[in-house]
Every structure is written in structure tokens, then in C-alpha cells.
Design an enzyme around this catalytic site. Structure first.
Site, PDB file in Angstrom:
ATOM      1  N   ASP A 197       0.816  -1.209   0.000  1.00 37.33           N
ATOM      2  CA  ASP A 197       0.000   0.000   0.000  1.00 37.33           C
ATOM      3  C   ASP A 197       0.850   1.261   0.000  1.00 37.33           C
ATOM      4  OD1 ASP A 197      -2.598   1.362   0.253  1.00 37.33           O
ATOM      5  OD2 ASP A 197      -1.866   1.915   2.245  1.00 37.33           O
ATOM      6  N   MET A 278      -7.158   5.925   3.176  1.00 36.86           N
ATOM      7  CA  MET A 278      -7.313   7.040   2.241  1.00 36.86           C
ATOM      8  C   MET A 278      -6.122   7.198   1.297  1.00 36.86           C
ATOM      9  SD  MET A 278     -10.228   8.419   2.667  1.00 36.86           S
ATOM     10  CE  MET A 278      -9.912   9.893   1.686  1.00 36.86           C
ATOM     11  N   ARG A 279      -5.082   6.356   1.459  1.00 38.04           N
ATOM     12  CA  ARG A 279      -3.907   6.532   0.611  1.00 38.04           C
ATOM     13  C   ARG A 279      -4.254   6.318  -0.856  1.00 38.04           C
ATOM     14  NH1 ARG A 279      -0.387   3.768   3.310  1.00 38.04           N
ATOM     15  NH2 ARG A 279       0.674   5.527   4.271  1.00 38.04           N
ATOM     16  N   ALA A 280      -5.147   5.378  -1.148  1.00 38.50           N
ATOM     17  CA  ALA A 280      -5.528   5.119  -2.533  1.00 38.50           C
ATOM     18  C   ALA A 280      -6.146   6.357  -3.173  1.00 38.50           C
ATOM     19  CB  ALA A 280      -6.498   3.941  -2.606  1.00 38.50           C
ATOM     20  N   VAL A 283      -3.295   9.032  -3.722  1.00 40.18           N
ATOM     21  CA  VAL A 283      -2.382   8.669  -4.802  1.00 40.18           C
ATOM     22  C   VAL A 283      -3.080   8.769  -6.150  1.00 40.18           C
ATOM     23  CG1 VAL A 283      -1.045   6.777  -5.801  1.00 40.18           C
ATOM     24  CG2 VAL A 283      -0.945   7.212  -3.345  1.00 40.18           C
TER      25      VAL A 283
END
Length: 677
Positions: A197, A278-280, A283
Site C-alpha cells: 500500500d 485514504m492513501r488510494a 495517490v
């Protein structure tokens, strides 16, 4: 872009059939904030070639003269250990720094010069690979084989743009903004989902099955090998155009507008794929902006979101550690269509049919009589609840027919099996061992300029008695390289967990074999989490088979186990001898990784003359060679129990577990390593 030279590598624009890979690398170069690229692919797919070729098209960088950390003269970093900086600037090509798999933490982060610190009282910092990669490209081949704590260090530095080294109460921080690129072969093991991730983008690379594409690949490579200078010169124009386009995209990046509707679309797409955190979303947003700049646009459009999602989401969809990364493009298109607001039509009547005031479509009145037969619920009223079931669902007694494949159920948390005596193996999370990380349990002398964490107090104790002889009268210590002592640390090691599985008909019912597979999958999941190497030997009929040689790919082991048929006689002795041969070869290839043999059987031996006696002889041979073993007894709990697996465990000097004891929370079972006894 640097000019072509005989030492230049294969041109980036000459790479054939790698459009997604090239796009991901370019977007990461335009916007390093994306977080780097992970390239997954089988061997021989030009992963490393493409990464190394990228540096040839990266723009050169202006640096402060004499700065070891490549600080930008327009924006010098106030935290740079080499500051204050002198005025002026010099230009150099963007660097490609390759990090070897065997690198230590000191080599990656840098270290303090202990002799100068003790003798002169100054903080002399020796930069590591992260400092060298600042404003360039950091390439980690076989990143899945790198130890987890080093991967964490790399990803933290890539995300924060700086690295911090703390040794013996002294802290040094320096800039470390770079494009992180990792390559890996999934057959050698996956990264943990938490680390996956952290990579911004991922690309799966496979060799094309189109003969025309393969011909172009061969033609290009052979032409390059025949005359590298002429081949590079042929692509000089496209290389320069690509480099100029990257520079323009970087300049345009701050002008790109990410509208509220685009943000909403990105959020709905990520939610539809059920990604964690929330990283998706972040990014995907950064990648969409970079793609818009790459396309020469100042507003993010649907095409930018689509391209970003294809690169940012595949490795974030894994719900189970054994799920392979991937993205269903049909599902992506459906998510994009569902999240795209329809164009407004001024001629639409809000009160017309289908509008707020309109009635429902008469063709869709919800009547069960009008249901589409193709989508109707099947009538189960006539189904026999006691009728036959398939091999995976059946739980009733009855021998599993020869060759039938029985599936496993949901895995559970397995009991930790570990080798009792401390070893000196590869750092991991299973058995006690002397490793590079862990608690300090002693010190030792340093061999030459060997890298490692110094033991400060032990070094002082080593140097202190010699101060008068060395003529030291003032403050500080006269420290020589021979005085430096390194810390000895005890942590955990990874093991080779070799499963030797009885797949014969004596394993009993389909339900029982399903329980056996579930237990093994649970143990494999534990091995995956502890970063072990695993192997699989099965025995049934008249012979034993190496279903999976020792590998880091636990996912492959699970797939082989799930497809394992059962039935036939039980060649138990042959299974043990085959396991011994696998362990012998593994010890030659990787002598530091201690083995742990897990024998899964009911103890019966039915193939050949004196079958059980031969099995006991093989077990004694394994015991003599000090192989740490655990026997998982699969004999049914009901009825007459022969206890053969228990006898076999005694011959092996092994820990004995009933199949039902595999699931035991956090309790620890230790397996004696006879070599250390």
C-alpha cells in the site's frame, strides 16, 4: 537529457510492449509525491532495463557545489548536514542509485563516524544510499527479498522527503527526495499488504504472447547488442523529445486544476473497489494531476482519472493475503460510469416520465410475474436437502475418491511453531536468532571496516586503558579502528518451513481432508506473516512429489495445496526421504536459513513391504541429522485410534500436535533443534 555515449544503456523509447510500465515511470518522474512505482513481473521481462533507461531521459539537476546531498541552489535545505552552503551552482545528470538486497541499515541511511565523535567531539556523518539518491532515482531490484524494516525506511523517506539517522544520542536529518522504483518476481514471494500500500503505483509486466511483438523485442535487443552506439543514436531524437515533454509536464503540474467533480469521482471509484484507508484516494488524485500535465491539460478529465486508477488501485484491492493483485477493468469502467454525472439537458422535463413527478416505468412495476427469466431466482423447493454434494461442500463421512480435489475452509490463526535454540539465521519473525536488529545482548570486535551498529560503551571500554600509551592528555579519547566494538543483537529469524503432507486415501473422509487443508493453509498464512520460506512435499500412491521447491511465494504454496488431489496408498517412508533430500539441497543453497519440518499425516504406511518399519527408519535418520520437526496427527478422533503418528513423532524427536491443536491463539510451541542441544 544527457548525450548518448558508449556507456549509455538501452534507450527508454526503444522499449517495446511496455506502455503501462513506461507511463507509470514517467508519471512518477513528473510527480515524485506519487510515492514511487512497484513493478511486478516474471523473470526476463525487461523490468530492470526499463528502470535503468529512465535515468537517460530525466532532466539534469542544479546542485550546490561541494554539497554531498545534492541540495538545490535555488532552495537550499536548511537541515542539510553540509550547510551553510557556498554560493553558485553546478549541473549534473540525475543519478540512478541501486540498493542491493543485502544492504544494511547503516549502508542505506548512513552512519556516524564513531572515531571522530569520540576523539574530536564532532558529529561526522557518513552519507548512505538515501543521500546519494536525493533528487534522483533509487532502484531496488528484488524489493520483496529486502528485509521489511529496510523497506519501511525507504518508504518513509520517500513519503517525507527526508531521512533521519539516530545513533547513540546524536540525530542527523538530511533531504532525501527521490523517485523510488522497486521490481520483484512474485514467484519469489510477495510484499506484505501494508508495504504494498505504501507504493504509489504498481504495474504487472508479462511477456507478450503476440509473436509480432516478440519479434520486435528480439530485433531491437539484437540490434543494440550488435552496435550500441548506432542503436542509441537512432533513438536520440525521440529521447530528447520525451525528456523535453517531461520538463514541460513538471512545469505545468502546479497549474493543473483538480475539480470537485473529479475529486468526487475518485472517491466513489475507490469506495467501489473497497480499498482500505485514504492513501488510494490521495495517490489516485496526484496521479490524475500528473497525467493531465503529461497530456498538456490544465484540468483533470475522466481519462486522467481512468489512467490513474489503473495504476494506483490494483495492489490495494487485496482482501486476503493470498489474493493476487489485479484490477477488473470492466468493474473500473462501471465505477467510472456510475460516478460520472450525466450531462445536463435543458430540454429535459423534471416532471416528465422518470422525473421526480413522473410515474414509474410500467414495464418495471416490481411484479414477480414480470421478472426476467434469465435473472430469476432458481426454484429450490424440489431440491433434496439430503442429496449429494460436491467435493468441497460435503461434510458427511465417506472416503474421498482417488484423484478428487477437496478444498479448504476459511483459515484461522495458527499456533506459532518455532525452533527452540537461538540460531544465526536470516532476520525474520519466527525463531530466536542473532540478527542485525533486536535487543542488544553483547558486543564483538569489528572485522576491518565491517558495517554495523557500534556498541558505544564497549568501544569506550576497549579504548580507555590505552590512552596513556597513546599519549592522550586532553579531552576526548584516542580511538583506533581496532577499538570499535559492534553490538550483538538478538531478534527473530525466518525459517524454511517444509510441509510434508499425506495425500493418500487413508486420510479419511472429504470433511477430514478439508480440515487438514484448512490447517495447512492457516500455517502457511502464519509463515507468510513471518516472512518464512516455504516448501511442499506430498506423498500418495507409490511415490512422493516435490509439489513446490523452497520459495518465498507462500501464495504459490496455497494454490498448489488447494489443487492437491487425494487418494491411493500411503508411501510414508518415501515422503520422509523426499523431504530429507529437499532439506539437504536447501541447506547447500541457503545455509543460514534453519529448517522446520511439518509432517501432516495419520501415521499409516501402506505402500511396499514393511512400510511402517521403513518409515520409522527414515524418521530416525532425520532425527540423527538434527532436523527440527513437528508432527500434526490427522487420525480421526472418533473410533479406534492406532496412535501411529505419535510413535513416528517419538522416532523423529518431534513435537506432537493433534490436528485440532493447530489453532491455539498466541500460544507458542517450540521444536528442539538437536544440532544445538
Amino acid at each position: 537529457m544527457r548525450s548518448a555515449s558508449p556507456s549509455s544503456g538501452f534507450p527508454f523509447t526503444a522499449v517495446v510492449g511496455m506502455d503501462d510500465l513506461q507511463l507509470a515511470l514517467i508519471l512518477a518522474a513528473i510527480s515524485p509525491a506519487i510515492g514511487g512505482v512497484l513493478i511486478r513481473g516474471e523473470k526476463g521481462t525487461a523490468k530492470s532495463t526499463a528502470v535503468r533507461a529512465l535515468t537517460e531521459i530525466l532532466p539534469p539537476v542544479d546542485v550546490v557545489p561541494g554539497c554531498r546531498f545534492s541540495c538545490d541552489p535555488e532552495h537550499p535545505d536548511s537541515a542539510c548536514p553540509d550547510g551553510p552552503h557556498v554560493a553558485g551552482a553546478q549541473t549534473r545528470p540525475a543519478r540512478l542509485v541501486e540498493l542491493p538486497v543485502g544492504a544494511t541499515e547503516d549502508r542505506v541511511l548512513g552512519s556516524l563516524h564513531l572515531e571522530k565523535a569520540l576523539a574530536e567531539g564532532v558529529t561526522a556523518y557518513e552519507p548512505g544510499l538515501l543521500a546519494a539518491a536525493h533528487r534522483g532515482l533509487l532502484y531496488v531490484d528484488e524489493v520483496n527479498l529486502l528485509h521489511d524494516h529496510l523497506v519501511d525506511v525507504l518508504l518513509d523517506a520517500a513519503a517525507m522527503g527526508r531521512a533521519t539517522v539516530e545513533r547513540d544520542g546524536v540525530s542527523v536529518t538530511h533531504p532525501a527526495r527521490f523517485v523510488l522504483v522497486g521490481t520483484m518476481n512474485p514467484e519469489e514471494g510477495e510484499l506484505r499488504p501494508q508495504l504494498l500500500d505504501r507504493f504509489g503505483l504498481t504495474v504487472d509486466v508479462v511477456a507478450s504472447r503476440d509473436p509480432a511483438v516478440r519479434v520486435e523485442v528480439m530485433r531491437a535487443r539484437l540490434a543494440y547488442e550488435a552496435d550500441p552506439d548506432a542503436f542509441i543514436a537512432r533513438y536520440d531524437g525521440p529521447q530528447r523529445e520525451l525528456a523535453e515533454r517531461i520538463v514541460k509536464a513538471r512545469d505545468l503540474l502546479t497549474e493543473v486544476i483538480l475539480t470537485d467533480s473529479a475529486l468526487r469521482q475518485i472517491a466513489e471509484i475507490c469506495a467501489s473497489f473497497d480499498v482500505d484507508g485514504m492513501r488510494a484516494d490521495l495517490v489516485t488524485a496526484r496521479t490524475a494531476v500528473a497525467h493531465a500535465a503529461w497530456s498538456g491539460r490544465t484540468v483533470v478529465e475522466v481519462d486522467d482519472v481512468r489512467a490513474a486508477a489503473k495504476l494506483a488501485l490494483p495492489h490495494r484491492r487485496r482482501r486476503n493475503p493470498f489474493d493476487a493483485p489485479g484490477l477488473d477493468e470492466d468493474q473500473l469502467e462501471e465505477a467510472i460510469n456510475n460516478s460520472t454525472p450525466p450531462p445536463e439537458d435543458p430540454d429535459d422535463d423534471p416532471d416528465g416520465p422518470g422525473g421526480p413527478g413522473g410515474g414509474a416505468d410500467p414495464a418495471d412495476d416490481g411484479s414477480p410475474g414480470d421478472a426476467d427469466p434469465a435473472h430469476s431466482t432458481p426454484d429450490l423447493a424440489g431440491a433434496d436437502p439430503d442429496g449429494p454434494e460436491d467435493g468441497e461442500a460435503s461434510g458427511r463421512p465417506g472416503p474421498a475418491p482417488a484423484g478428487e480435489v477437496v478444498g479448504s475452509s476459511e483459515p484461522y490463526k495458527a499456533r506459532l511453531l518455532s525452533v527452540q535454540a537461538a540460531g544465526t539465521g536470516v532476520a525474520g519473525r519466527r525463531s530466536r536468532a542473532i540478527t542485525e536488529v533486536g535487543r542488544v545482548v553483547g558486543d564483538r570486535s569489528r572485522a576491518g571496516r565491517e558495517a554495523g551498529r557500534p556498541h558505544l560503551l564497549a568501544t569506550i571500554r576497549s579504548a580507555a586503558p590505552h590512552q596513556h600509551a597513546r599519549g592522550r592528555t586532553g579531552p576526548g579519547l584516542a580511538v583506533r579502528p581496532s577499538d570499535v566494538r559492534l553490538a550483538v543483537r538478538e531478534g527473530r529469524e525466518g525459517n524454511l518451513v517444509l510441509f510434508c503432507v499425506d495425500a493418500s486415501g487413508s486420510m479419511g473422509t472429504k470433511k477430514r481432508m478439508g480440515e487438514v487443508k484448512t490447517a495447512i493453509v492457516s500455517l502457511l498464512l502464519d509463515a507468510y506473516q513471518r516472512r518464512d520460506t516455504v516448501g511442499l512435499v506430498t506423498f500418495a500412491g507409490a511415490a512422493a512429489t516435490v509439489a513446490l521447491p523452497p520459495t518465498g511465494s507462500v501464495e504459490t504454496a496455497v494454490r498448489r495445496l488447494e489443487s492437491l488431489p487425494t487418494g491411493g496408498r500411503t508411501p510414508l517412508a518415501e515422503g520422509l526421504l523426499q523431504a530429507a533430500e529437499v532439506l539437504r539441497i536447501a541447506a547447500i543453497r541457503d545455509p543460514r536459513r534453519r529448517p522446520l519440518l511439518v509432517l501432516v499425516t495419520d501415521g499409516r504406511a501402506t505402500h511396499g513391504d514393511n512400510a511402517f518399519a521403513r518409515a520409522r527408519q527414515a524418521a530416525g535418520w532425520l532425527a540423527q541429522h538434527g532436523i527440527a520437526t513437528v508432527v500434526v496427527d490427522c487420525e480421526p478422533r472418533r473410533g479406534v485410534r492406532l496412535g501411529l503418528a505419535g510413535e513416528l513423532a517419538a522416532d523423529l524427536g518431534a513435537e506432537y500436535l493433534d490436528l485440532g491443536e493447530v489453532a491455539a491463539g498466541n500460544l507458542i510451541r517450540t521444536v528442539t533443534d538437536r544440532r544445538a542441544a
